[in-house]
Enzyme design. Structure first.
Site, PDB file in Angstrom:
ATOM      1  N   ALA A  29       0.813  -1.410  -0.032  1.00  0.00           N
ATOM      2  CA  ALA A  29       0.025   0.008   0.058  1.00  0.00           C
ATOM      3  C   ALA A  29       1.059   1.207  -0.158  1.00  0.00           C
ATOM      4  O   ALA A  29       0.723   1.957   0.868  1.00  0.00           O
ATOM      5  CB  ALA A  29      -1.091  -0.138   1.167  1.00  0.00           C
ATOM      6  N   GLY A  33       5.525   8.301   1.748  1.00  0.00           N
ATOM      7  CA  GLY A  33       6.613   8.209   2.521  1.00  0.00           C
ATOM      8  C   GLY A  33       7.595   6.939   2.193  1.00  0.00           C
ATOM      9  O   GLY A  33       8.638   7.016   2.246  1.00  0.00           O
ATOM     10  N   HIS A  34       6.857   5.740   1.559  1.00  0.00           N
ATOM     11  CA  HIS A  34       7.583   4.921   1.072  1.00  0.00           C
ATOM     12  C   HIS A  34       8.607   5.211  -0.310  1.00  0.00           C
ATOM     13  O   HIS A  34       9.674   4.968  -0.397  1.00  0.00           O
ATOM     14  CB  HIS A  34       6.804   3.734   0.436  1.00  0.00           C
ATOM     15  CG  HIS A  34       6.062   3.052   1.433  1.00  0.00           C
ATOM     16  ND1 HIS A  34       4.466   3.239   1.699  1.00  0.00           N
ATOM     17  CD2 HIS A  34       6.442   2.228   2.562  1.00  0.00           C
ATOM     18  CE1 HIS A  34       4.158   2.441   2.624  1.00  0.00           C
ATOM     19  NE2 HIS A  34       5.011   2.091   3.394  1.00  0.00           N
ATOM     20  N   GLY A 144      11.429   4.537   8.069  1.00  0.00           N
ATOM     21  CA  GLY A 144      11.098   5.900   8.384  1.00  0.00           C
ATOM     22  C   GLY A 144      11.016   6.095  10.062  1.00  0.00           C
ATOM     23  O   GLY A 144      10.894   5.074  10.667  1.00  0.00           O
ATOM     24  N   GLN A 150      10.049   1.057  16.768  1.00  0.00           N
ATOM     25  CA  GLN A 150      10.567  -0.013  15.689  1.00  0.00           C
ATOM     26  C   GLN A 150      11.886   0.256  15.344  1.00  0.00           C
ATOM     27  O   GLN A 150      12.586  -0.748  15.251  1.00  0.00           O
ATOM     28  CB  GLN A 150       9.552  -0.226  14.435  1.00  0.00           C
ATOM     29  CG  GLN A 150      10.110  -0.965  13.504  1.00  0.00           C
ATOM     30  CD  GLN A 150       9.192  -1.110  12.364  1.00  0.00           C
ATOM     31  OE1 GLN A 150       7.941  -1.839  12.353  1.00  0.00           O
ATOM     32  NE2 GLN A 150       9.174  -0.528  11.086  1.00  0.00           N
ATOM     33  N   SER A 182       0.360   7.107   6.149  1.00  0.00           N
ATOM     34  CA  SER A 182       0.494   5.858   6.790  1.00  0.00           C
ATOM     35  C   SER A 182      -0.572   5.083   5.999  1.00  0.00           C
ATOM     36  O   SER A 182      -1.493   5.586   5.345  1.00  0.00           O
ATOM     37  CB  SER A 182      -0.060   5.561   8.155  1.00  0.00           C
ATOM     38  OG  SER A 182      -0.431   4.380   8.689  1.00  0.00           O
ATOM     39  N   ARG A 184      -2.370   2.768   6.857  1.00  0.00           N
ATOM     40  CA  ARG A 184      -3.882   2.792   7.507  1.00  0.00           C
ATOM     41  C   ARG A 184      -4.602   4.068   7.436  1.00  0.00           C
ATOM     42  O   ARG A 184      -5.749   4.082   7.784  1.00  0.00           O
ATOM     43  CB  ARG A 184      -3.462   2.441   9.029  1.00  0.00           C
ATOM     44  CG  ARG A 184      -3.060   1.156   8.875  1.00  0.00           C
ATOM     45  CD  ARG A 184      -3.055   0.759  10.648  1.00  0.00           C
ATOM     46  NE  ARG A 184      -2.586  -0.782  10.960  1.00  0.00           N
ATOM     47  CZ  ARG A 184      -1.811  -1.285  11.066  1.00  0.00           C
ATOM     48  NH1 ARG A 184      -0.483  -0.797  11.245  1.00  0.00           N
ATOM     49  NH2 ARG A 184      -1.521  -2.637  11.197  1.00  0.00           N
TER      50      ARG A 184
END
Length: 273
Positions: A29, A33-34, A144, A150, A182, A184
């Site tokens: 998705a 950002g990616h 990120g 994480q 995000s 989500r």
């Protein structure tokens, strides 16, 4: 762009290459950002590898594993347009067997905040990241800063396990309205999205207060809670870079982290000072 689904085949191909490898692990998705992570890898490395794998091991019972957004064709196109050399798209059976060796998150950093709210989550994250590192053998791996805890745990794993990979932290990318990007976010209705903006607003307000000299974490937290009063706030935490709770902000050594639910969607964000 070459697409692989078999981890052993990808591993064999990449290990025959003499060039440096930049690696961006994702759950798909893909959004801006990616793409920012991919662009960073493209600038730093000869070869760029992206993985897309919705990792069941990091989802708890009742979480959104089945409904997590999956956009294989769109993701493939984004990778092509971004200059990705190798796209790794394994299925669960290729990544996990029936009786697995498991990576456990550290007892302190791994069991506060996200680790407390989602017990076992980081075990699943660290396990799959270690698998991916062993498959790809990257020179550098890009993550990120939005997932700050994480990121810290992956950095610790790389250090503790003497992994031959540089972990590159990339600044959080935000939409024009300030909401941290995000996958989500697609769950949010228009009304919920406006509510979600209160998370970034709370961080921004705290930043202004700190710029004016306020250092008391309790006072800052109270102000942030007031801004997010209509949200289901799970935590607001003031930590130093070692992920120890602090009472006084230390400029250059503080992370402010938030987790909150907006409707049924759980969002996280942070500010690093």
């Amino acid at each position: 762009m070459k697409v692989f689904r078999d981890p052993i085949a990808l591993q064999q191909e990449l290990r025959a290459l003499p060039e440096s490898i930049g690696f961006v692990p994702t759950m798909g998705a893909l959004h801006l950002g990616h793409r920012t992570l991919i662009d960073e890898a493209r600038r730093d490395s000869d070869i760029v590898v992206v993985s897309i794998f919705v990792n069941p091991a990091q989802f708890l019972a009742g979480e959104d594993l089945q409904s997590y957004p999956r956009k294989e064709e769109a993701d493939r196109r984004i990778c092509e347009l971004s200059g990705v050399d190798y796209l790794f798209y394994p299925d669960v059976e290729a990544m996990y067997g029936s009786d697995e060796v498991w990576v456990s998150a550290p007892d302190v950093r791994g069991f506060i905040l996200e680790g407390y709210s989602r017990p076992g989550h980081f075990d699943g994250v660290l396990t799959v990241v270690l698998k991916l590192f062993n498959i790809v053998a990257p020179t550098r791996a890009y993550f990120g800063k939005k997932d700050a805890q994480q990121l810290a745990l992956i950095e610790q794993m790389a250090e503790n396990f003497f992994l031959h990979v540089d972990i590159v932290a990339v600044d959080t990318v935000r939409d024009s309205d300030g909401l941290a990007l995000s996958s989500r976010n697609v769950y949010l209705s228009d009304v919920e999205r406006r509510e979600a903006l209160k998370i970034a607003s709370a961080l921004k307000h705290a930043g202004k207060m700190m710029a004016q000299g306020v250092r008391d974490a309790t006072r800052l937290k109270q102000e942030m809670q007031h801004i997010m009063a209509s949200l289901e706030v799970e935590y607001i935490a003031f930590l130093n870079r070692e992920f120890h709770h602090i009472d006084q902000v230390e400029i250059g050594n503080t992370i402010v982290l938030i987790a909150a639910r907006v409707g049924d969607t759980r969002l996280i964000d942070n500010m690093q000072l």
